[in-house]
Design a protein around this motif. Structure first.
Motif, PDB file in Angstrom:
ATOM      1  N   LEU A 240      -7.974  -0.827  10.582  1.00 51.75           N
ATOM      2  CA  LEU A 240      -8.011  -1.155   9.095  1.00 51.75           C
ATOM      3  C   LEU A 240      -7.671  -0.231   8.249  1.00 51.75           C
ATOM      4  CD1 LEU A 240     -11.108  -3.369   8.817  1.00 51.75           C
ATOM      5  CD2 LEU A 240      -8.773  -4.273   8.699  1.00 51.75           C
ATOM      6  N   VAL A 241      -8.413   0.744   8.537  1.00 45.37           N
ATOM      7  CA  VAL A 241      -8.169   2.407   7.624  1.00 45.37           C
ATOM      8  C   VAL A 241      -6.510   2.671   7.697  1.00 45.37           C
ATOM      9  CG1 VAL A 241      -8.467   4.686   7.407  1.00 45.37           C
ATOM     10  CG2 VAL A 241     -10.463   3.213   7.709  1.00 45.37           C
ATOM     11  N   LEU A 242      -6.105   2.659   8.712  1.00 44.17           N
ATOM     12  CA  LEU A 242      -4.488   2.965   8.911  1.00 44.17           C
ATOM     13  C   LEU A 242      -3.736   2.050   8.408  1.00 44.17           C
ATOM     14  CD1 LEU A 242      -3.661   5.478  10.548  1.00 44.17           C
ATOM     15  CD2 LEU A 242      -2.913   3.841  12.433  1.00 44.17           C
ATOM     16  N   LYS A 243      -4.183   0.694   8.636  1.00 45.22           N
ATOM     17  CA  LYS A 243      -3.205  -0.457   7.625  1.00 45.22           C
ATOM     18  C   LYS A 243      -3.080   0.131   6.001  1.00 45.22           C
ATOM     19  CE  LYS A 243      -2.589  -4.728  10.186  1.00 45.22           C
ATOM     20  NZ  LYS A 243      -3.228  -5.790  10.557  1.00 45.22           N
ATOM     21  N   LYS A 244      -4.355   0.294   5.771  1.00 41.59           N
ATOM     22  CA  LYS A 244      -4.545   0.710   4.229  1.00 41.59           C
ATOM     23  C   LYS A 244      -3.313   1.696   4.057  1.00 41.59           C
ATOM     24  CE  LYS A 244      -7.784  -1.553   1.600  1.00 41.59           C
ATOM     25  NZ  LYS A 244      -6.915  -3.022   1.369  1.00 41.59           N
ATOM     26  N   ILE A 245      -3.406   2.812   4.762  1.00 40.10           N
ATOM     27  CA  ILE A 245      -2.689   3.923   4.523  1.00 40.10           C
ATOM     28  C   ILE A 245      -1.277   3.556   4.759  1.00 40.10           C
ATOM     29  CG2 ILE A 245      -2.210   6.190   5.220  1.00 40.10           C
ATOM     30  CD1 ILE A 245      -4.972   6.569   6.319  1.00 40.10           C
ATOM     31  N   GLU A 246      -0.917   2.817   5.750  1.00 41.70           N
ATOM     32  CA  GLU A 246       0.541   2.260   5.764  1.00 41.70           C
ATOM     33  C   GLU A 246       0.861   1.414   4.760  1.00 41.70           C
ATOM     34  OE1 GLU A 246       1.695   0.557   9.299  1.00 41.70           O
ATOM     35  OE2 GLU A 246       0.403   1.616  10.636  1.00 41.70           O
ATOM     36  N   HIS A 247       0.116   0.720   4.043  1.00 41.09           N
ATOM     37  CA  HIS A 247       0.416  -0.165   3.068  1.00 41.09           C
ATOM     38  C   HIS A 247       0.898   0.596   1.865  1.00 41.09           C
ATOM     39  CE1 HIS A 247       0.771  -3.982   1.499  1.00 41.09           C
ATOM     40  NE2 HIS A 247       0.245  -3.844   0.308  1.00 41.09           N
ATOM     41  N   ARG A 248       0.110   1.864   1.692  1.00 45.76           N
ATOM     42  CA  ARG A 248       0.416   2.794   0.439  1.00 45.76           C
ATOM     43  C   ARG A 248       1.507   3.683   0.690  1.00 45.76           C
ATOM     44  NH1 ARG A 248      -4.552   4.154  -3.137  1.00 45.76           N
ATOM     45  NH2 ARG A 248      -2.552   4.708  -4.431  1.00 45.76           N
ATOM     46  N   THR A 249       1.967   3.950   2.082  1.00 44.41           N
ATOM     47  CA  THR A 249       2.856   5.097   2.236  1.00 44.41           C
ATOM     48  C   THR A 249       4.154   4.253   2.742  1.00 44.41           C
ATOM     49  OG1 THR A 249       1.213   6.043   3.469  1.00 44.41           O
ATOM     50  CG2 THR A 249       3.107   7.187   3.380  1.00 44.41           C
ATOM     51  N   ILE A 250       4.280   3.382   3.340  1.00 43.72           N
ATOM     52  CA  ILE A 250       5.645   2.604   3.655  1.00 43.72           C
ATOM     53  C   ILE A 250       5.515   1.265   3.347  1.00 43.72           C
ATOM     54  CG2 ILE A 250       6.333   4.232   5.526  1.00 43.72           C
ATOM     55  CD1 ILE A 250       5.047   2.452   7.564  1.00 43.72           C
ATOM     56  N   PRO A 251       5.412   0.970   1.758  1.00 45.33           N
ATOM     57  CA  PRO A 251       5.127  -0.447   1.519  1.00 45.33           C
ATOM     58  C   PRO A 251       6.475  -1.325   1.829  1.00 45.33           C
ATOM     59  CG  PRO A 251       5.739   1.121  -0.343  1.00 45.33           C
ATOM     60  CD  PRO A 251       5.426   1.942   0.926  1.00 45.33           C
ATOM     61  N   TRP A 252       7.589  -0.687   2.190  1.00 42.48           N
ATOM     62  CA  TRP A 252       8.590  -1.368   2.229  1.00 42.48           C
ATOM     63  C   TRP A 252       9.046  -2.070   3.559  1.00 42.48           C
ATOM     64  CZ3 TRP A 252       8.891   3.802   2.237  1.00 42.48           C
ATOM     65  CH2 TRP A 252       9.140   4.378   3.532  1.00 42.48           C
ATOM     66  N   VAL A 253       8.234  -1.673   4.721  1.00 43.69           N
ATOM     67  CA  VAL A 253       8.422  -2.264   6.057  1.00 43.69           C
ATOM     68  C   VAL A 253       7.838  -3.622   6.203  1.00 43.69           C
ATOM     69  CG1 VAL A 253       7.514  -1.786   8.367  1.00 43.69           C
ATOM     70  CG2 VAL A 253       8.019  -0.073   7.089  1.00 43.69           C
ATOM     71  N   GLY A 254       8.756  -4.197   6.834  1.00 45.60           N
ATOM     72  CA  GLY A 254       8.275  -5.745   7.019  1.00 45.60           C
ATOM     73  C   GLY A 254       8.587  -6.597   5.660  1.00 45.60           C
ATOM     74  N   GLN A 255       8.861  -5.928   4.559  1.00 45.33           N
ATOM     75  CA  GLN A 255       9.256  -6.947   3.588  1.00 45.33           C
ATOM     76  C   GLN A 255      10.603  -6.833   2.862  1.00 45.33           C
ATOM     77  OE1 GLN A 255       6.436  -5.858   0.169  1.00 45.33           O
ATOM     78  NE2 GLN A 255       4.899  -5.184   1.480  1.00 45.33           N
ATOM     79  N   LEU A 256      11.373  -6.031   3.472  1.00 50.85           N
ATOM     80  CA  LEU A 256      12.966  -6.053   3.115  1.00 50.85           C
ATOM     81  C   LEU A 256      13.613  -7.304   3.597  1.00 50.85           C
ATOM     82  CD1 LEU A 256      14.624  -2.509   4.013  1.00 50.85           C
ATOM     83  CD2 LEU A 256      14.533  -3.788   1.729  1.00 50.85           C
ATOM     84  N   ALA A 257      12.959  -8.020   4.519  1.00 51.27           N
ATOM     85  CA  ALA A 257      13.785  -9.205   4.859  1.00 51.27           C
ATOM     86  C   ALA A 257      13.305 -10.429   3.771  1.00 51.27           C
ATOM     87  CB  ALA A 257      13.067  -9.562   6.355  1.00 51.27           C
TER      88      ALA A 257
END
Lengths: 262, 260
Positions: A240-257
């Motif tokens: 969960l914590v890592l997901k939060k960090i990822e969401h803030r650091t690499i917000p573009w992943v999985g959304q470009l499509a």
């Protein structure tokens, strides 16, 4: 008041299924359908949990385990990512180091633990190093893959717009490989949990792994379940914590499509 | 600033597997010209553009830039797609070339904002590209190239991945910005309409290996817009180009190529 079903269900349904399983378990235990020697009812496990919380057993063991995990994680991950990035950027470094990585990576981290105890003694250091080794390789391989999988266009843009080597690294290579670096970190954290419990089984007086092992030896089944339960919670928390960090650091992943979807 | 390509050839691979992508291409641009390079897919147009950009070395031949002295970069390229960095906000993407050349943040943001306004993205300046549509992302790429203030703009099918309506709007925007700045543009496309609508000249390429088949002057007055496509001169030119390129398209589809 009407509640929006789309928003309530994601919270409600998992809760229902979880409590359902616990209730069913409790019921089967009470009715004597399952052997309480192996499957003590949840209420007894919770009782044991609060007992261990009251006398500080959980806090002591948990803090020791977390200390080992985080120190080992940092010692392994920092050089892992650094060397991985270097191997991704420089072909010479990659050709030079790749055979060593390829030969050592597949060794199960627990298999080298006795060797680590010979080298680093039976204290904290050997345990921390076992975790560090587990994290090192997985983060290295992912960081290297992260660099090598960067879309060629990004390099062409950087070159065309006159990026220096340093600019290329800080503005393109590093951010572009972040998604795979995070994948490495996620796997490394999972690996840390496995390794820490493993080494605590065989060579520790404290820690969650030792706690589980002692519970087995003294046949305190409820405590054993508490240990497993804590491991599960740790795994979930890390994710969960890592997901939060990822969401803030690499917000573009999985959304470009899905452009424009908000 | 003029650009001359002299006898450029590019061979990929070695020995048995060597394939000739482009063969003996020579042409010159004039000052402020909009030159379209038109060809069937896989004819080596992108390869040619990358050689002009200096991203690829030609196997033989040379690219010469000549003309008045210049302070800025020689060329800036607008890539097909995915050329916009997802980890930078819109502003930093547009300012990328300036940042690479050490322009201070305040100045590069001010200059970038100017072009963001021109492409209608000023209110999205601080958003991330993944929050925007594909068309908006190509606008970022175009703004990034213009703000870099190069001698020559290179565009590699920048509208290839857009839907027809968005493409029309971006073509019009591009013409408008170009007419304000009069940069030399080399624009690669496989779309005949696009080539005529945008170009002063259209350079038609053969299928693999890419050679120059025809060079046609468009000779239609500017400013141009989409209504142009119903005029007799447009249709005459389109027919002419189609007749020139038809055989090449058929050959590229059947894979009936010349030997390398």
């Amino acid at each position: 008041m009407m509640l929006n079903a789309d928003r309530v269900y994601p919270v409600l349904l998992p809760l229902v299924s979880l409590t359902g399983v616990l209730l069913l378990w409790e019921l089967c235990g009470r009715l004597g359908l399952i052997n309480p020697l192996f499957f003590p009812v949840p209420s007894l496990i919770f009782l044991a949990f609060f007992g261990m919380l009251a006398d500080g057993e959980i806090q002591t063991n948990l803090s020791i385990t977390l200390f080992r995990v985080f120190v080992g994680f940092l010692i392994g991950t920092i050089p892992g990512i650094t060397i991985g990035l270097l191997m991704g950027v420089s072909e010479k470094t990659r050709l030079f180091l790749d055979p060593i990585v390829a030969a050592t990576y597949p060794i199960p981290k627990l298999a080298i633990f006795p060797l680590l105890m010979v080298i680093f003694g039976i204290g904290e250091l050997s345990k921390i190093m076992a975790i560090a080794f587990g994290c090192f390789f997985i983060t290295l391989i992912n960081a290297m893959g992260g660099v090598r999988n960067i879309n060629k266009v990004y390099f062409e843009v950087a070159k065309n717009y006159g990026a220096s080597k340093t600019q290329l690294f800080t503005r393109v290579v590093l951010p572009a490989s972040l998604p795979m670096i995070f994948t490495g970190i996620r796997i490394a954290l999972g690996m840390s949990l496995i390794v820490v419990v493993g080494v605590e089984f065989v060579s520790a007086n404290h820690g969650i792994g030792a706690m589980i092992w002692n519970a087995w030896q003294t046949f305190e089944i409820e405590k054993l379940y508490v240990g497993i339960f804590i491991c599960a919670i740790l795994g979930i928390l890390f994710t969960l914590v890592l997901k939060k960090i990822e969401h803030r650091t690499i917000p573009w992943v999985g959304q470009l499509a899905h452009p424009g979807e908000e | 600033m003029k650009l001359a390509c002299r006898h450029i050839s590019k061979i990929f691979g070695e020995g048995e597997k060597a394939t000739r992508a482009i063969d003996d291409i020579s042409f010159e641009t004039t000052e402020g010209e909009f030159l379209c390079i038109l060809g069937p897919s896989g004819c080596g147009k992108s390869t040619l553009l990358k050689i002009i950009a200096g991203l690829l070395k030609p196997s033989s031949g040379e690219v010469c830039y000549s003309g008045n002295n210049h302070a800025g970069p020689m060329n800036s390229m607008v890539f097909q797609e995915h050329g916009v960095f997802p980890w930078m906000n819109v502003m930093d993407n547009v300012a990328f070339g300036l940042e690479m050349r050490g322009v201070p943040r305040k100045e590069r943001y001010a200059r970038s904002l100017d072009f963001l306004k021109r492409v209608g993205l000023s209110k999205h300046a601080w958003r991330n590209p993944h929050e925007l549509s594909v068309g908006m992302r190509q606008r970022i790429a175009i703004a990034r190239a213009f703000v870099n203030n190069p001698e020559i703009l290179l565009m590699d099918e920048p509208f290839g991945s857009l839907d027809a309506q968005t493409r029309l709007i971006l073509q019009a925007e591009l013409l408008k910005i170009w007419s304000d700045h009069k940069k030399t543009v080399i624009f690669v496309t496989h779309d005949i309409d696009e080539a005529i609508l945008l170009g002063d000249r259209v350079l038609v390429m053969t299928s693999v290996p890419g050679r120059i088949k025809d060079v046609l002057s468009v000779g239609i007055d500017r400013p141009r817009d989409i209504d142009l496509e119903n005029t007799p001169e447009f249709l005459a030119l389109k027919t002419k180009i189609w007749n020139s390129i038809r055989l090449e398209v058929e050959r590229s589809m059947t894979g009936d190529h010349d030997d390398a």
